[in-house]
Design an enzyme around this catalytic site. Structure first.
Site, mmCIF file in Angstrom:
data_model
loop_
_atom_site.group_PDB
_atom_site.id
_atom_site.type_symbol
_atom_site.label_atom_id
_atom_site.label_comp_id
_atom_site.label_asym_id
_atom_site.label_seq_id
_atom_site.Cartn_x
_atom_site.Cartn_y
_atom_site.Cartn_z
ATOM 1 N N ARG A 39 18.591 -54.750 -15.288
ATOM 2 C CA ARG A 39 17.625 -53.723 -14.920
ATOM 3 C C ARG A 39 18.263 -52.625 -14.075
ATOM 4 N NH1 ARG A 39 14.213 -50.823 -13.216
ATOM 5 N NH2 ARG A 39 12.106 -51.275 -12.529
ATOM 6 N N ASP A 76 5.481 -55.400 -22.334
ATOM 7 C CA ASP A 76 4.368 -55.277 -21.399
ATOM 8 C C ASP A 76 3.077 -55.034 -22.156
ATOM 9 O OD1 ASP A 76 4.238 -55.045 -18.225
ATOM 10 O OD2 ASP A 76 2.618 -53.884 -19.109
ATOM 11 N N TYR A 153 -6.972 -50.438 -17.201
ATOM 12 C CA TYR A 153 -5.876 -49.506 -16.908
ATOM 13 C C TYR A 153 -6.151 -48.112 -17.479
ATOM 14 C CZ TYR A 153 -3.059 -53.333 -15.117
ATOM 15 O OH TYR A 153 -2.599 -54.371 -14.361
#
Ligand code: CP3
Length: 343
Positions: A39, A76, A153
């Site tokens: 990452r 995700d 969201y």
């Protein structure tokens, strides 16, 4: 190709196995220094999600480094709203953010249906690559957010404790809310079916914010869409995890899915009583993993004995926290594995 470890598939198909399979929600992520190393070389989280070679690499990490019985594709739930036309950002130490949100019929009109091989090509490529790289070692899990959780969201624009804006829309603009939820549902069905075609052998639906709804709202807005997805997705067993909705277990138990995820608030004996005959997944409180190794092992044993033999997929009751010591996660996994050896 034969699976070397098909425990998860066997339990989900209702078979009795020598021990429960074990995997950990959020197993591919910041608990592993090896994940953080990958990452840190990148511009951000989205580069990792959108580069199939890298997503594949970090998906395999917990299989190699923790010894879990399943891989879950690194991705995700927020890729779906983005594919519908609402891009997300992930802000370091803050969380997800949507620069634009849905608040009106005009906003809704700007969304479009999802063609997974077009709009989510990077996920499909990562799935194909990972399935091949796994070479049958363990089954590969695909996933999506449940419509209500994605709606949260898209309306709220980011994380929230109470999701009051999202709930306000259910109360004040029910027609608009239903329309948005239905569009998310159709996108999710297309997405999950495409994941199966690309190699997913198990699917999980995350209704992470189900607990924000009261029973009336849950039954009207979330549950029928969970059912629609269970009915329209085929080719792989589906696990439904509605966090914070343990008190809705009777209704969840009526869904045509392979297993139900149980959060750590739900007492195991009660879950068994209220969803009889169901395969259940869970449910160790992730904060147990902040304790000593002995405490982790003891709590894991208690969890295993509370679930009883059969019909159980061992997991935590929600995602593992990023600052948990991977050795504690290994102790949890090892304890589940030992339960088979000791018969
Ligand atoms: O190992 C796995 O579980 C696979 C990967 C995975 C991620 N997100 C990676 C991720 C999965 C299954 C998810 C699902 C997800 N994403 C959910 C449902 C599960 C749940 O926890 O209830 C939700 C609500 C999201 C939305 C989301 N994505 C949030 C709230 C955040 C930020 C919070 C945080 O943990 O930082 C993300 C980002 C995210 N998704 C990270 C990871 C590893 C952290 C990003 C980083 O590496 O910086």
């Amino acid at each position: 190709m034969t699976m070397q470890n098909d425990l998860l598939l066997r339990v989900l198909s209702g078979e009795k196995t020598e021990r429960p399979p074990v995997w950990v929600m959020r197993q591919a992520g910041r608990i592993l220094p090896e994940y953080r190393a990958v990452r840190s070389r990148l511009s951000g989280f989205k580069e990792l999600v959108e580069t199939p070679e890298l997503a594949c690499e970090v998906t395999l990490q917990p299989v190699d480094l923790l010894g879990v019985d399943a891989a879950i594709l690194f991705s995700d739930i927020l890729v779906v709203p983005e594919a519908m036309g609402l891009p997300y950002e992930l802000i370091e130490k803050v969380g997800p953010r949507f620069p634009e949100t849905i608040g009106s019929a005009a906003d809704l009109a700007r969304l479009h249906p999802v063609e997974p091989e077009e709009h989510l090509r990077y996920v499909m490529d990562a799935m194909r690559m990972t399935r091949q790289a796994l070479d049958g070692r363990v089954p590969l899990i695909g996933f999506a957010g449940a419509p209500w959780t994605i709606f949260c969201y898209m309306v709220e624009g980011g994380g929230s404790k109470e999701w009051s804006r999202a709930r306000r829309m259910l109360r004040s603009e029910p027609v608009l809310a239903e329309e948005l939820l239905d569009r998310i549902t159709e996108a999710t069905i297309a997405y999950l079916n495409a994941q199966v075609k690309a190699g997913a052998q198990v699917l999980q639906l995350f209704d992470s914010w189900a607990g924000a709804l009261d029973s009336t709202l849950f039954e009207r807005y979330s549950l029928p869409r969970l059912r629609r997805i269970c009915e329209a997705v085929d080719g792989a067993p589906l696990i439904v995890f509605a966090k914070g909705a343990g008190w809705q277990l009777e209704r969840l138990a009526a869904l045509p899915c392979a297993a139900l995820g149980i959060d750590w608030h739900t007492p195991i004996a009660e879950a068994r009583r209220r969803a009889p005959g169901h395969v259940l997944q869970g449910n160790l409180d992730p904060s147990v993993l902040y304790g000593s190794e002995a405490e982790v092992r003891e709590a894991t044993q208690r969890m295993l004995s509370d679930f009883g033999r059969g019909g159980h997929v061992a997991n935590l009751g929600h995602g593992v926290y990023p600052d948990i010591d991977p050795d504690r996660v290994r102790a949890f996994i090892d304890e589940v594995k030992r339960s088979g050896v000791e018969g």
